[in-house]
Motif scaffolding. Structure first.
Motif, PDB file in Angstrom:
ATOM      1  N   GLY A 205       0.777  -1.222   0.000  1.00 18.16           N
ATOM      2  CA  GLY A 205       0.000   0.000   0.000  1.00 18.16           C
ATOM      3  C   GLY A 205       0.815   1.281   0.000  1.00 18.16           C
TER       4      GLY A 205
ATOM      5  N   ARG B 187      -9.059   3.228   5.154  1.00 23.43           N
ATOM      6  CA  ARG B 187     -10.285   2.516   4.760  1.00 23.43           C
ATOM      7  C   ARG B 187      -9.969   1.141   4.172  1.00 23.43           C
ATOM      8  NH1 ARG B 187     -12.035   7.860   3.247  1.00 23.43           N
ATOM      9  NH2 ARG B 187     -11.232   7.597   1.136  1.00 23.43           N
ATOM     10  N   ALA B 188      -8.930   1.070   3.350  1.00 26.04           N
ATOM     11  CA  ALA B 188      -8.636  -0.168   2.626  1.00 26.04           C
ATOM     12  C   ALA B 188      -7.871  -1.188   3.456  1.00 26.04           C
ATOM     13  CB  ALA B 188      -7.843   0.145   1.354  1.00 26.04           C
TER      14      ALA B 188
ATOM     15  N   ASP C 238     -10.995   1.108  -4.778  1.00 27.56           N
ATOM     16  CA  ASP C 238     -12.360   0.972  -4.252  1.00 27.56           C
ATOM     17  C   ASP C 238     -12.608   1.893  -3.055  1.00 27.56           C
ATOM     18  OD1 ASP C 238     -12.982  -0.948  -6.132  1.00 27.56           O
ATOM     19  OD2 ASP C 238     -12.729  -2.640  -4.769  1.00 27.56           O
ATOM     20  N   CYS C 239     -11.541   2.373  -2.413  1.00 33.15           N
ATOM     21  CA  CYS C 239     -11.674   3.212  -1.225  1.00 33.15           C
ATOM     22  C   CYS C 239     -11.350   4.686  -1.469  1.00 33.15           C
ATOM     23  CB  CYS C 239     -10.762   2.669  -0.127  1.00 33.15           C
ATOM     24  SG  CYS C 239     -11.287   1.043   0.463  1.00 33.15           S
TER      25      CYS C 239
ATOM     26  N   ARG D 249      -7.989  -2.767  -4.704  1.00 32.71           N
ATOM     27  CA  ARG D 249      -8.432  -2.622  -3.306  1.00 32.71           C
ATOM     28  C   ARG D 249      -8.409  -1.164  -2.866  1.00 32.71           C
ATOM     29  NH1 ARG D 249      -6.174  -6.378   1.600  1.00 32.71           N
ATOM     30  NH2 ARG D 249      -7.613  -5.624   3.185  1.00 32.71           N
ATOM     31  N   LEU D 250      -7.317  -0.470  -3.175  1.00 33.83           N
ATOM     32  CA  LEU D 250      -7.205   0.941  -2.797  1.00 33.83           C
ATOM     33  C   LEU D 250      -8.152   1.806  -3.601  1.00 33.83           C
ATOM     34  CD1 LEU D 250      -3.322   1.234  -2.423  1.00 33.83           C
ATOM     35  CD2 LEU D 250      -5.013   1.000  -0.595  1.00 33.83           C
TER      36      LEU D 250
END
Length: 162
Positions: free
Chosen positions: A59, A96-97, A158-159, A155-156
């Motif tokens: 991340g 969030r992620a 989406d947030c 994933r990131l």
């Protein structure tokens, strides 16, 4: 003997060592128009958020201006303000992620300070978890990332606006 594969490292190994040999990758990635391919998560008016292609941790994000400048005092007031806002946004996306326990956030100015691309300032936003360091980076000079870059981008991403 067990094997640990780090396929994402090969582009780093094969990349020219001097950024002048290949130009500025930060300006090139914003020109392709393919944010998913370039791992760009968010485009502001003056700055953007992108995943680090050679992350310290899962991340690991970079926040940087579109304009190539090496020092903070070369940014306009508007660029500096949005840069700080996007550093906060990057931390919010990661929270969030990935629900990290903390962050390492900072700049490296100049080669002597560890800047890999000193001509274009960028802020590192690295999520951290209790106990996320182990023997691999110390003894094996290897980082273990639990997800592929593409899966992490999804994933990131989406947030981003959640």
């Amino acid at each position: 003997m067990e094997r640990l594969h780090a396929y994402w490292r090969m582009p780093y190994i094969l990349a020219p060592r001097d950024p002048e040999d290949c130009g500025n990758p930060f300006t090139k990635i914003t020109e392709t128009g393919d944010d998913k391919k370039e791992y760009i998560l968010y485009r502001g008016r003056k700055n953007f958020i992108v995943m680090n292609r050679y992350p310290y941790n899962a991340g690991h994000l970079l926040v940087l201006p579109y304009r190539e400048v090496g020092q903070l005092d070369e940014l306009s007031t508007e660029e500096r303000h949005e840069l700080m806002d996007l550093i906060v946004k990057a931390q919010q996306i990661l929270s969030r992620a990935l629900q990290p326990d903390g962050f390492n956030t900072g700049f490296n100015f100049g080669k002597a300070a560890g800047a890999g691309i000193p001509c274009h300032l960028h802020c590192h936003v690295v999520p951290r978890w209790h106990g996320d360091t182990n023997f691999m980076p110390v003894i094996g000079n290897t980082r273990v990332l639990p997800d592929s870059m593409d899966a992490m981008w999804e994933r990131l991403n989406d947030c981003v606006e959640a």
